[in-house]
Enzyme design. Sequence first.
Site, PDB file in Angstrom:
ATOM      1  N   SER A  44      -8.588  31.691  -4.672  1.00 13.06           N
ATOM      2  CA  SER A  44      -7.471  30.755  -4.615  1.00 13.06           C
ATOM      3  C   SER A  44      -7.685  29.773  -3.473  1.00 13.06           C
ATOM      4  CB  SER A  44      -6.157  31.502  -4.397  1.00 13.06           C
ATOM      5  OG  SER A  44      -6.074  31.961  -3.057  1.00 13.06           O
ATOM      6  N   LYS A  45      -7.080  28.617  -3.628  1.00 13.55           N
ATOM      7  CA  LYS A  45      -7.256  27.596  -2.611  1.00 13.55           C
ATOM      8  C   LYS A  45      -6.606  28.034  -1.293  1.00 13.55           C
ATOM      9  CE  LYS A  45      -6.425  22.874  -1.288  1.00 13.55           C
ATOM     10  NZ  LYS A  45      -5.439  21.813  -1.233  1.00 13.55           N
ATOM     11  N   ARG A  46      -5.491  28.718  -1.440  1.00  8.89           N
ATOM     12  CA  ARG A  46      -4.771  29.130  -0.243  1.00  8.89           C
ATOM     13  C   ARG A  46      -5.598  30.090   0.619  1.00  8.89           C
ATOM     14  NH1 ARG A  46      -1.521  32.955   1.366  1.00  8.89           N
ATOM     15  NH2 ARG A  46      -1.762  34.148  -0.554  1.00  8.89           N
ATOM     16  N   GLY A 104      -9.700  28.252   0.764  1.00 10.84           N
ATOM     17  CA  GLY A 104      -9.916  26.885   1.203  1.00 10.84           C
ATOM     18  C   GLY A 104     -10.281  25.925   0.087  1.00 10.84           C
TER      19      GLY A 104
END
Length: 479
Positions: free
Chosen positions: A240-242, A245
Site C-alpha cells: 500500500s502507498k501508506r 511509500g
Amino acid sequence: MNRVRFAPSPTGLLHIGGARTYVFCWLFARSTGGQLVLRIDDTDAGRNTQESLRSILDGLEWLELPWDEQHYQSERRPIHVRAAEALLAKGVAYRDFTAEGAAEAERGEGGPWLFNPGMRDLGAIESDRRASSGEPFVIRFRVPREQPGGVGFKDLVFRKHFRRFADIEDFALLRANGHPTYHLASTVDDGEMGITHVIRGQDHLTNTFKHILLLQAMGFDRPSFAHLPLLLGPDGSKLSKRRHGPIVSVTNYRDMGFLPAGFMNYLSLLGWSPKDNREVLTVEQLVDAFRIEHVLRTNAVVQVGEKPGETQVDPKAVWLNGQHLRSMPPAQLLPYVEAYFRGSGWWRDEFSGARREWFLEAIDALRSRLNLLSEFPVRCRAYFHDDFGFEPKALANLDRDGVRDMLRELAARIERAPDFTEQSVEHELRMLSAEREVKAGLLINGSRAALTGQPVGPSAFRVFTLLGKDRVVARLRAV
RNA sequence: GGCGCUAUCGUCUAAGGGUUAGGACAGAGCCCUCUCAAGGCUCAGAUCGGGGUUCGAAUCCCCGUAGCGCUACCA
C-alpha cells in the site's frame, strides 16, 4: 468469446498490485482471443478522487496493453438501483431499517454477524409503510439460510470452495443514500457486460459466494473466477502507498525510466512463471506462455525500498528492464528515449531527423551499461551536447604525466590524417604512445576523459567515431 | 474470536512420490578487457516444526506454528 474485466476503484493511486492484476487480465484475454473491459468502479462517491482516476488511466496507458471497452460504473447507477428494486420485489432482498453502525455495536465477541434481527421477516406492508414514511433503510440480500446446502465454485487458481448458506451474511445491496454497494454494482455489471472470467485479487475470494448468489438471483450465467495471490511489501504486509511509500505507484516506475515491456515482464513473474526457466520475455512471448492455471497461490514479496527518502525498487525489476533495454531494436527504443530526453529538456529534433542514424548508433553503444531510460540523460550528456562537466576520476586520468600534452598532439595528428575511422584513430594513438614510450592505456583512458568527461564508457575508439572528427579534435585541443 | 487461503535459498520461482532440490535477481570470486558495463564461468545459499502413509515424502494425510485474506451502508 471470453470477456474479462479489470475493475479498479479510483480511491487510490494505481499501484503495482493493481497493475499486476491488469497484466494478468490482459494476458488472459489476449492469449485466449478474448476482450478486455476496463470498468472504473467508482461507486463510493465519498472516497473517489480525480487524482486516483488520472493515476489509473495514466498508468494503464503507459503499459501499452490496450483494453477494448471502457465504462464508468457511476454512470450506470440507475441500472443498479433498478436491479436492487427488482430483487426487492421478488422477495430475494429486503429492507433493513437498522441504524447504521447499530449492528456493529450489538455484535460483541460472539459469532459472526449474519443479519439484523427482525428485519428479514418484516411484512411487505409494514416494510412499505416505513419506507414511505421516510425512514432510512438499506436493501440487503436475503441469503436462503434456512435451506440446506450452500454455494460452491471452482476457482481457476484457488481450486474448489464451498460455503453453507447458513454461514453467509445478508450483505447490503443498496445503501441508505441510494448508492449501490460494490457487490451489487459489480455483479450487475459483470452480468450485463457478459463477463465470462472474473480475474481479481485474492482479497475477493470469500466475496465470491455472495456474488454467485446474486448473479443467480438475477438470472445471469455464472462466470469463471480466478483469484490472484496478493503482492506484499518486504515487511510482509499487503502493498500500500501508506505503508510502502510512493514507490508502489505505477507512474513512478514510468518516471524512473522503466520500459513498459520491462515493467510488464517483471509484474508477470509475480505469482506466475512459464515453468521452463525463461524469465526475460517479450510481450508476445508472455501472451504465448501465459496460462491462468499456472498462477500460484502464494503471495509474493515485492522488494521495494523502505528507507525514508530513498526510492528503491526491486533489483530484479531493474535488471529485467536492462535486458529489454539491450535487446530491443534501437529503432523501437527510439521513441522511449525521445520521451525521456524531452522530459529533461535535452531533445533536439535532428535526433529523429537528419541525425537519426547517428542517434540510434549512440543509443546502441551506450545502452549496455544502462538499465533505465532515466540513465541516458544522467550519464551520457557528453555524447549529445557540447557542454558537459568532468568527473574527478576523469580529471585524474588527464592529469597523469604528460597526458594533456600528448592528447593535444593526438588532436593535430587526427586532424591531419586522411581517414577518420576506429582503425585509423587507434593507429594514430598507438603510434603516438609508442613514440613517447607510454602505455597505450594512458592515452586511451585520457582520451575518453577528455572527450566525455567520464572515466568510464564505451570503447574509447568507438567514442571517437561516435563524436565525429570535429568534436574530437576540438575537445582534445581544449584539455 | 469465526471462516478461509498459503508455507522451497534474503527475494522471484522450478521440481507435484525416486533429481547431488534446478533457474533468475541480489552477494562473493574468476575470465574477457583501454575503463565501466555487457557477456561467460565458479562459489555460497532453501523444502516452517512435529507426527503419520510409503521400500521411498519438498511432493499425500493429520496436528502445530507463522503469514495473509475475509468477517462494512469500503472496494
